[in-house]
Design a protein around this motif. Structure first.
Motif, PDB file in Angstrom:
ATOM      1  N   MET A  66       7.522  -0.716  -8.185  1.00 31.08           N
ATOM      2  CA  MET A  66       6.404  -0.625  -7.245  1.00 31.08           C
ATOM      3  C   MET A  66       6.530   0.601  -6.349  1.00 31.08           C
ATOM      4  O   MET A  66       5.522   1.182  -5.929  1.00 31.08           O
ATOM      5  CB  MET A  66       6.345  -1.887  -6.383  1.00 31.08           C
ATOM      6  CG  MET A  66       6.031  -3.157  -7.134  1.00 31.08           C
ATOM      7  SD  MET A  66       4.286  -3.385  -7.454  1.00 31.08           S
ATOM      8  CE  MET A  66       3.728  -3.912  -5.854  1.00 31.08           C
ATOM      9  N   ALA A  67       7.785   0.996  -6.043  1.00 31.37           N
ATOM     10  CA  ALA A  67       7.999   2.156  -5.185  1.00 31.37           C
ATOM     11  C   ALA A  67       7.499   3.437  -5.847  1.00 31.37           C
ATOM     12  O   ALA A  67       7.203   4.416  -5.160  1.00 31.37           O
ATOM     13  CB  ALA A  67       9.478   2.290  -4.840  1.00 31.37           C
ATOM     14  N   VAL A  68       7.417   3.444  -7.175  1.00 30.92           N
ATOM     15  CA  VAL A  68       6.896   4.605  -7.896  1.00 30.92           C
ATOM     16  C   VAL A  68       5.417   4.409  -8.233  1.00 30.92           C
ATOM     17  O   VAL A  68       4.607   5.325  -8.100  1.00 30.92           O
ATOM     18  CB  VAL A  68       7.701   4.843  -9.196  1.00 30.92           C
ATOM     19  CG1 VAL A  68       7.137   6.018  -9.982  1.00 30.92           C
ATOM     20  CG2 VAL A  68       9.171   5.063  -8.869  1.00 30.92           C
ATOM     21  N   TYR A  69       5.078   3.197  -8.629  1.00 31.03           N
ATOM     22  CA  TYR A  69       3.719   2.925  -9.112  1.00 31.03           C
ATOM     23  C   TYR A  69       2.679   2.970  -7.992  1.00 31.03           C
ATOM     24  O   TYR A  69       1.596   3.552  -8.160  1.00 31.03           O
ATOM     25  CB  TYR A  69       3.701   1.553  -9.797  1.00 31.03           C
ATOM     26  CG  TYR A  69       2.336   1.090 -10.226  1.00 31.03           C
ATOM     27  CD1 TYR A  69       1.750   1.570 -11.391  1.00 31.03           C
ATOM     28  CD2 TYR A  69       1.612   0.183  -9.455  1.00 31.03           C
ATOM     29  CE1 TYR A  69       0.488   1.151 -11.783  1.00 31.03           C
ATOM     30  CE2 TYR A  69       0.356  -0.241  -9.834  1.00 31.03           C
ATOM     31  CZ  TYR A  69      -0.203   0.253 -11.007  1.00 31.03           C
ATOM     32  OH  TYR A  69      -1.447  -0.153 -11.377  1.00 31.03           O
ATOM     33  N   LEU A  70       2.982   2.363  -6.851  1.00 30.81           N
ATOM     34  CA  LEU A  70       1.998   2.290  -5.773  1.00 30.81           C
ATOM     35  C   LEU A  70       1.564   3.667  -5.260  1.00 30.81           C
ATOM     36  O   LEU A  70       0.368   3.877  -5.021  1.00 30.81           O
ATOM     37  CB  LEU A  70       2.534   1.435  -4.622  1.00 30.81           C
ATOM     38  CG  LEU A  70       2.514  -0.077  -4.851  1.00 30.81           C
ATOM     39  CD1 LEU A  70       3.149  -0.804  -3.678  1.00 30.81           C
ATOM     40  CD2 LEU A  70       1.101  -0.582  -5.072  1.00 30.81           C
ATOM     41  N   ILE A 107       6.869  13.082  -2.809  1.00 30.06           N
ATOM     42  CA  ILE A 107       7.288  12.593  -1.487  1.00 30.06           C
ATOM     43  C   ILE A 107       7.775  11.152  -1.585  1.00 30.06           C
ATOM     44  O   ILE A 107       8.802  10.774  -1.010  1.00 30.06           O
ATOM     45  CB  ILE A 107       6.116  12.694  -0.488  1.00 30.06           C
ATOM     46  CG1 ILE A 107       5.786  14.163  -0.205  1.00 30.06           C
ATOM     47  CG2 ILE A 107       6.449  11.966   0.808  1.00 30.06           C
ATOM     48  CD1 ILE A 107       4.533  14.350   0.636  1.00 30.06           C
ATOM     49  N   ALA A 108       7.035  10.315  -2.331  1.00 26.51           N
ATOM     50  CA  ALA A 108       7.417   8.903  -2.463  1.00 26.51           C
ATOM     51  C   ALA A 108       8.771   8.758  -3.162  1.00 26.51           C
ATOM     52  O   ALA A 108       9.633   8.004  -2.717  1.00 26.51           O
ATOM     53  CB  ALA A 108       6.348   8.150  -3.240  1.00 26.51           C
ATOM     54  N   ALA A 111       1.752   2.101   2.530  1.00 22.68           N
ATOM     55  CA  ALA A 111       2.417   1.314   3.564  1.00 22.68           C
ATOM     56  C   ALA A 111       3.357   0.298   2.940  1.00 22.68           C
ATOM     57  O   ALA A 111       4.436   0.013   3.478  1.00 22.68           O
ATOM     58  CB  ALA A 111       1.370   0.616   4.425  1.00 22.68           C
ATOM     59  N   ALA A 112       2.970  -0.253   1.786  1.00 22.00           N
ATOM     60  CA  ALA A 112       3.800  -1.261   1.117  1.00 22.00           C
ATOM     61  C   ALA A 112       5.142  -0.682   0.689  1.00 22.00           C
ATOM     62  O   ALA A 112       6.191  -1.325   0.827  1.00 22.00           O
ATOM     63  CB  ALA A 112       3.058  -1.821  -0.092  1.00 22.00           C
TER      64      ALA A 112
END
Length: 410
Positions: free
Chosen positions: A162-166, A187-188, A240-241
């Motif tokens: 999720m940290a990559v997909y979102l 950045i993410a 934000a998630a």
């Protein structure tokens, strides 16, 4: 009547109704998520009694609900756990993504929704519901089973992805071009890598800084830090998630446990508000036209999740029965499928995507606990029947003629 009085009446009725629905669901041992979605449908656009005054506050509560869902998810894992899972279980994560994301993407393209909606619907069908699955494992008494670590590893890999997909979805639904989208993703990924490195090396120092013997101070510091980081992440077009998830990973030990206990009631409250908010923005009349695609997608992805769990458990040396149990347990979709669909609905990507996601989640959040309970016994019985038929020779037909050339001897 005064506006504030109407607000208190509406919001109080929402919270009371959610409490009663949650109690009803608990009595029958199933997830309250479908009931929350149905409540939102009943009081939203085209529903029985549309809300007015409290809708803006519900929208803010829904955002806080997403943040707390991801924070609590991050608190479940340490950075070392995530690194270990990546090293040992990444093949299962790749198989999970391929088998379960592709059907969603294919369905969106078949419906003519375009590539952005395809990426969103791929995430909706890919991510299992950690909350529903954890409850099912506890209800069935399987927390100590040999296949349970395999199930949890797949869930961890999904959560980490999720940290990559979102950020990718956030950039796509915002209409960002290739260059700006690449910067957002960089950045993410950089932030995630930095937080993981800091958490591995300095996790104890961070936890010591946040730690407090006073529950009130601990709650305020953790919640304030989470909202601050989530807001900064959203300002950077990351998500934000993701920011909340990384805060949860950075905390460990007694701080993580204490924060988990303090924030659990808040998470449950605002997560319920989030599901209601999603339902509020889905017109019930828009669900019947997408019900058939939702049923087809639910059937296909239930099978692919069972196949994922079966393969991953087999790779870990689990027995056949345990493989079927692992597969059946992974079927449920829920909170994060709605979170992903909510990004597209808010951006107005495809009007039918929200209703399809709602129907899809409603189906699988109900079917998921059933597949967890019955996949293994049904598969075992069918396998036994097939083996019995393969071993037992077919009975000789009565009155069959004797072979030619074998008449009576003279």
């Amino acid at each position: 009547m005064h506006t504030s009085a109407i607000f208190l009446i509406e919001f109080g009725a929402i919270i009371l109704g959610l409490g009663l629905l949650g109690r009803f669901a608990g009595r029958f041992s199933f997830s309250p998520i479908p009931l929350y979605l149905l409540a939102g449908l009943a009081f939203g656009e085209g529903g029985l009694l549309p809300l007015g005054t409290s809708e803006d506050f519900v929208a803010i509560g829904a955002e806080i609900g997403v943040v707390l869902l991801l924070l609590m998810l991050g608190l479940e894992y340490t950075a070392s756990d995530l690194v270990s899972n990546l090293k040992t279980q990444y093949p299962a994560g790749l198989v999970d993504a391929a088998l379960n994301a592709l059907p969603g993407a294919a369905m969106a393209l078949l419906l003519g929704w375009g590539p952005v909606a395809a990426v969103v619907l791929a995430g909706v069908t890919w991510i299992s519901s950690s909350g529903v699955i954890a409850k099912v494992l506890g209800d069935l008494g399987r927390l100590g089973n040999r296949e349970t670590p395999v199930i949890l590893s797949i869930l961890v890999l999904e959560d980490l992805s999720m940290a990559v997909y979102l950020p990718i979805v956030t950039a796509l639904v915002a209409g960002a071009g290739l260059a700006s989208g690449s910067v957002t993703l960089a950045i993410a990924l950089g932030a995630a890598a930095l937080v993981l490195m800091v958490a591995v090396r300095y996790g104890r120092l961070i936890s010591r800084f946040v730690s407090s013997d006073d529950p009130e101070k601990l709650l305020l510091v953790v919640l304030g830090l989470t909202l601050l980081v989530a807001g900064l992440a959203q300002q950077l077009q990351v998500s934000a998630a993701v920011g909340a998830f990384l805060v949860g990973i950075a905390l460990s030990g007694e701080v993580a446990e204490g924060a988990h206990n303090l924030l659990s009631p808040l998470r449950d409250l605002f997560a319920a508000v989030f599901f209601v908010f999603f339902g509020l923005h889905t017109d019930p009349a828009s669900i019947p036209p997408v019900l058939l695609p939702a049923l087809a997608l639910a059937l296909v992805t239930a099978v692919t999740k069972i196949a994922t769990g079966y393969w991953a458990a087999g790779r870990a040396g689990i027995s056949t029965k345990g493989r079927w149990r692992a597969g059946g347990t992974l079927v449920a979709r829920g909170e994060f499928s709605i979170v992903i669909a909510g990004l597209a609905v808010t951006a107005g990507i495809e009007p039918s995507l929200g209703p399809l996601a709602t129907a899809y989640v409603l189906i699988l959040v109900i079917v998921g606990p059933l597949t967890a309970r019955f996949t293994e016994p049904v598969a075992t019985r069918l396998t036994a029947v097939v083996r019995r038929r393969a071993v037992t020779p077919p009975p000789e037909a009565e009155g069959a003629p004797e072979p030619a050339g074998r008449g009576p001897r003279p």
